[in-house]
Write a protein that holds these residues in place. Sequence first.
Motif, PDB file in Angstrom:
ATOM      1  N   UNK A  88      26.765  47.457 -68.626  1.00  0.00           N
ATOM      2  CA  UNK A  88      26.353  48.731 -69.233  1.00  0.00           C
ATOM      3  C   UNK A  88      24.840  48.848 -69.110  1.00  0.00           C
ATOM      4  N   UNK A  89      24.363  50.070 -68.906  1.00  0.00           N
ATOM      5  CA  UNK A  89      22.929  50.297 -68.783  1.00  0.00           C
ATOM      6  C   UNK A  89      22.578  51.646 -69.371  1.00  0.00           C
ATOM      7  N   UNK A  90      21.320  51.825 -69.726  1.00  0.00           N
ATOM      8  CA  UNK A  90      20.866  53.099 -70.256  1.00  0.00           C
ATOM      9  C   UNK A  90      19.532  52.970 -70.948  1.00  0.00           C
ATOM     10  N   UNK A  91      19.030  54.092 -71.429  1.00  0.00           N
ATOM     11  CA  UNK A  91      17.727  54.118 -72.082  1.00  0.00           C
ATOM     12  C   UNK A  91      17.762  53.490 -73.463  1.00  0.00           C
ATOM     13  N   UNK A  92      18.898  53.625 -74.161  1.00  0.00           N
ATOM     14  CA  UNK A  92      19.048  52.969 -75.458  1.00  0.00           C
ATOM     15  C   UNK A  92      20.533  52.732 -75.726  1.00  0.00           C
ATOM     16  N   UNK A  93      20.841  51.977 -76.781  1.00  0.00           N
ATOM     17  CA  UNK A  93      22.218  51.555 -77.044  1.00  0.00           C
ATOM     18  C   UNK A  93      23.174  52.712 -77.314  1.00  0.00           C
ATOM     19  N   UNK A  94      22.675  53.865 -77.724  1.00  0.00           N
ATOM     20  CA  UNK A  94      23.562  54.987 -78.033  1.00  0.00           C
ATOM     21  C   UNK A  94      23.949  55.800 -76.794  1.00  0.00           C
ATOM     22  N   UNK A  95      23.341  55.531 -75.651  1.00  0.00           N
ATOM     23  CA  UNK A  95      23.619  56.316 -74.443  1.00  0.00           C
ATOM     24  C   UNK A  95      23.844  55.423 -73.229  1.00  0.00           C
ATOM     25  N   UNK A  96      24.678  54.396 -73.385  1.00  0.00           N
ATOM     26  CA  UNK A  96      24.918  53.471 -72.284  1.00  0.00           C
ATOM     27  C   UNK A  96      25.984  53.998 -71.331  1.00  0.00           C
ATOM     28  N   UNK A  97      25.788  53.765 -70.048  1.00  0.00           N
ATOM     29  CA  UNK A  97      26.779  54.062 -69.028  1.00  0.00           C
ATOM     30  C   UNK A  97      27.412  52.744 -68.601  1.00  0.00           C
ATOM     31  N   UNK A  98      28.690  52.781 -68.273  1.00  0.00           N
ATOM     32  CA  UNK A  98      29.389  51.557 -67.873  1.00  0.00           C
ATOM     33  C   UNK A  98      29.714  51.599 -66.392  1.00  0.00           C
ATOM     34  N   UNK A  99      29.524  50.491 -65.713  1.00  0.00           N
ATOM     35  CA  UNK A  99      29.872  50.346 -64.299  1.00  0.00           C
ATOM     36  C   UNK A  99      30.672  49.066 -64.120  1.00  0.00           C
ATOM     37  N   UNK A 100      31.650  49.110 -63.219  1.00  0.00           N
ATOM     38  CA  UNK A 100      32.473  47.946 -62.924  1.00  0.00           C
ATOM     39  C   UNK A 100      31.963  47.251 -61.674  1.00  0.00           C
ATOM     40  N   UNK A 101      32.026  45.923 -61.664  1.00  0.00           N
ATOM     41  CA  UNK A 101      31.740  45.168 -60.453  1.00  0.00           C
ATOM     42  C   UNK A 101      32.943  45.307 -59.528  1.00  0.00           C
ATOM     43  N   UNK A 102      32.732  45.193 -58.224  1.00  0.00           N
ATOM     44  CA  UNK A 102      33.831  45.284 -57.269  1.00  0.00           C
ATOM     45  C   UNK A 102      34.594  43.970 -57.291  1.00  0.00           C
ATOM     46  N   UNK A 103      35.835  44.026 -57.730  1.00  0.00           N
ATOM     47  CA  UNK A 103      36.739  42.879 -57.727  1.00  0.00           C
ATOM     48  C   UNK A 103      38.139  43.401 -57.454  1.00  0.00           C
ATOM     49  N   UNK A 104      39.050  42.510 -57.095  1.00  0.00           N
ATOM     50  CA  UNK A 104      40.413  42.939 -56.818  1.00  0.00           C
ATOM     51  C   UNK A 104      41.038  43.604 -58.048  1.00  0.00           C
ATOM     52  N   UNK A 105      40.795  43.036 -59.228  1.00  0.00           N
ATOM     53  CA  UNK A 105      41.379  43.580 -60.449  1.00  0.00           C
ATOM     54  C   UNK A 105      40.830  44.979 -60.753  1.00  0.00           C
ATOM     55  N   UNK A 106      39.502  45.154 -60.622  1.00  0.00           N
ATOM     56  CA  UNK A 106      38.906  46.456 -60.909  1.00  0.00           C
ATOM     57  C   UNK A 106      39.325  47.507 -59.886  1.00  0.00           C
TER      58      UNK A 106
END
Length: 90
Positions: free
Chosen positions: A33-51
């Motif tokens: 998760x990344x973003x400017x602060x904890x209330x506005x985080x964006x989530x990204x998945x790593x490339x894996x077979x499961x994802x």
Amino acid sequence: LASPETSVSVSAHNAAVGLAKAPGSTGPWEKFRFGLDASALQERLFVSEENVAGFLGTVLCPSLCSQSALESQPLIEVLDVTEDRIQIRL
């Protein structure tokens, strides 16, 4: 996270953060998760077979599909991941 191995590199057009797992932590990371602060985080998945399988399962077979339909889905294998390409075999 292992803080001594963490690194940050910033240039005029790019920023890179290198993270390292703590010695007792095992297995691949699934997401971040990344973003400017904890209330506005964006989530990204790593490339894996499961994802990849999870993503394709939601795109190819919406929630209306039966369990037997999900079990008959093709096997998905992530073969190679580089900055330029991702190679996936179905």
